[in-house]
Write a protein that holds these residues in place. Structure first.
Motif, PDB file in Angstrom:
ATOM      1  N   TYR A  69       0.843  -1.205   0.000  1.00 24.83           N
ATOM      2  CA  TYR A  69       0.000   0.000   0.000  1.00 24.83           C
ATOM      3  C   TYR A  69       0.875   1.250   0.000  1.00 24.83           C
ATOM      4  N   LYS A  70       1.997   1.187   0.721  1.00 23.36           N
ATOM      5  CA  LYS A  70       2.929   2.318   0.746  1.00 23.36           C
ATOM      6  C   LYS A  70       3.710   2.438  -0.556  1.00 23.36           C
ATOM      7  N   LEU A  71       4.029   1.302  -1.166  1.00 25.58           N
ATOM      8  CA  LEU A  71       4.850   1.314  -2.383  1.00 25.58           C
ATOM      9  C   LEU A  71       4.070   1.674  -3.643  1.00 25.58           C
ATOM     10  N   PHE A  72       2.830   1.231  -3.743  1.00 23.33           N
ATOM     11  CA  PHE A  72       2.028   1.430  -4.950  1.00 23.33           C
ATOM     12  C   PHE A  72       0.787   2.250  -4.610  1.00 23.33           C
ATOM     13  N   VAL A  73       0.707   3.438  -5.167  1.00 27.21           N
ATOM     14  CA  VAL A  73      -0.412   4.324  -4.834  1.00 27.21           C
ATOM     15  C   VAL A  73      -1.580   4.115  -5.789  1.00 27.21           C
ATOM     16  N   THR A  79      -3.271  11.398  -7.473  1.00 28.88           N
ATOM     17  CA  THR A  79      -3.780  12.717  -7.831  1.00 28.88           C
ATOM     18  C   THR A  79      -3.523  13.708  -6.712  1.00 28.88           C
ATOM     19  N   GLN A  80      -3.757  13.281  -5.484  1.00 25.24           N
ATOM     20  CA  GLN A  80      -3.519  14.136  -4.324  1.00 25.24           C
ATOM     21  C   GLN A  80      -2.043  14.532  -4.254  1.00 25.24           C
ATOM     22  N   TYR A  81      -1.153  13.576  -4.492  1.00 26.95           N
ATOM     23  CA  TYR A  81       0.285  13.843  -4.485  1.00 26.95           C
ATOM     24  C   TYR A  81       0.643  14.850  -5.578  1.00 26.95           C
ATOM     25  N   LEU A  82       0.097  14.654  -6.761  1.00 24.57           N
ATOM     26  CA  LEU A  82       0.356  15.556  -7.876  1.00 24.57           C
ATOM     27  C   LEU A  82      -0.096  16.970  -7.554  1.00 24.57           C
ATOM     28  N   MET A  83      -1.275  17.107  -6.971  1.00 24.86           N
ATOM     29  CA  MET A  83      -1.793  18.432  -6.621  1.00 24.86           C
ATOM     30  C   MET A  83      -0.935  19.080  -5.531  1.00 24.86           C
ATOM     31  N   GLU A  84      -0.482  18.281  -4.592  1.00 25.47           N
ATOM     32  CA  GLU A  84       0.289  18.799  -3.467  1.00 25.47           C
ATOM     33  C   GLU A  84       1.695  19.251  -3.882  1.00 25.47           C
ATOM     34  N   PHE A  89       7.422  19.823 -10.033  1.00 27.68           N
ATOM     35  CA  PHE A  89       7.623  19.032 -11.236  1.00 27.68           C
ATOM     36  C   PHE A  89       8.201  19.874 -12.362  1.00 27.68           C
ATOM     37  N   MET A  90       8.895  19.230 -13.279  1.00 27.56           N
ATOM     38  CA  MET A  90       9.577  19.940 -14.362  1.00 27.56           C
ATOM     39  C   MET A  90       8.639  20.777 -15.213  1.00 27.56           C
ATOM     40  N   PHE A  91       7.466  20.261 -15.553  1.00 26.89           N
ATOM     41  CA  PHE A  91       6.588  21.003 -16.452  1.00 26.89           C
ATOM     42  C   PHE A  91       6.161  22.331 -15.862  1.00 26.89           C
ATOM     43  N   ASN A  92       6.285  22.504 -14.591  1.00 28.35           N
ATOM     44  CA  ASN A  92       5.907  23.743 -13.934  1.00 28.35           C
ATOM     45  C   ASN A  92       6.964  24.821 -14.116  1.00 28.35           C
TER      46      ASN A  92
END
Length: 129
Positions: A69-73, A79-84, A89-92
């Motif tokens: 559960y910790k290794l594979f989200v 999505t929560q991680y991406l928003m946080e 991230f590079m594209f930003n």
């Protein structure tokens, strides 16, 4: 699906995959399947089995479920991680214009008005005789 239905489906999948799972681990996996998705829980069966195998255990236990559960989200946590962390991230790092002075926010003309297609080709809706 309801919790009991998910648990039953996961039990069948464990049989199909030849995975022995402790009852409390199955209960946790069913709860994860209810809160995330059945697909995610099904994928966790094999990965938890591999974690148990690495511990030299024939049976998947709660610690194996927690580890994977910790290794594979799942999609929600991803999505929560991406928003946080989106600022990191590079594209930003791109500004409104790129290094060539092209405005990245400029709306493209629709293909019907002679714009560019998704393949990058100029197209027009006009037909040739």
């Amino acid at each position: 699906y309801a919790h009991d239905e998910i648990k039953q489906i996961l039990m069948v999948r464990c049989e199909e995959e030849d995975v022995e799972m402790a009852e409390d681990a199955m209960e946790l996996l069913a709860r994860i399947g209810t809160e995330t998705s059945l697909r995610y829980a099904i994928h966790m069966i094999i990965t938890a089995s591999l974690a148990a195998e690495k511990r030299k255990s024939a049976e998947v236990e709660i610690e194996d479920i927690k580890r994977v559960y910790k290794l594979f989200v799942d999609v929600k946590r991803s999505t929560q991680y991406l928003m946080e962390y989106n600022k990191e991230f590079m594209f930003n790092e791109l500004n409104d214009t790129d290094e060539y002075g092209v405005d990245n926010n400029e709306d493209k003309k629709p293909v019907a008005e002679g714009g560019v297609s998704s393949e990058g080709k100029e197209e027009s809706m006009e037909t040739s005789p």
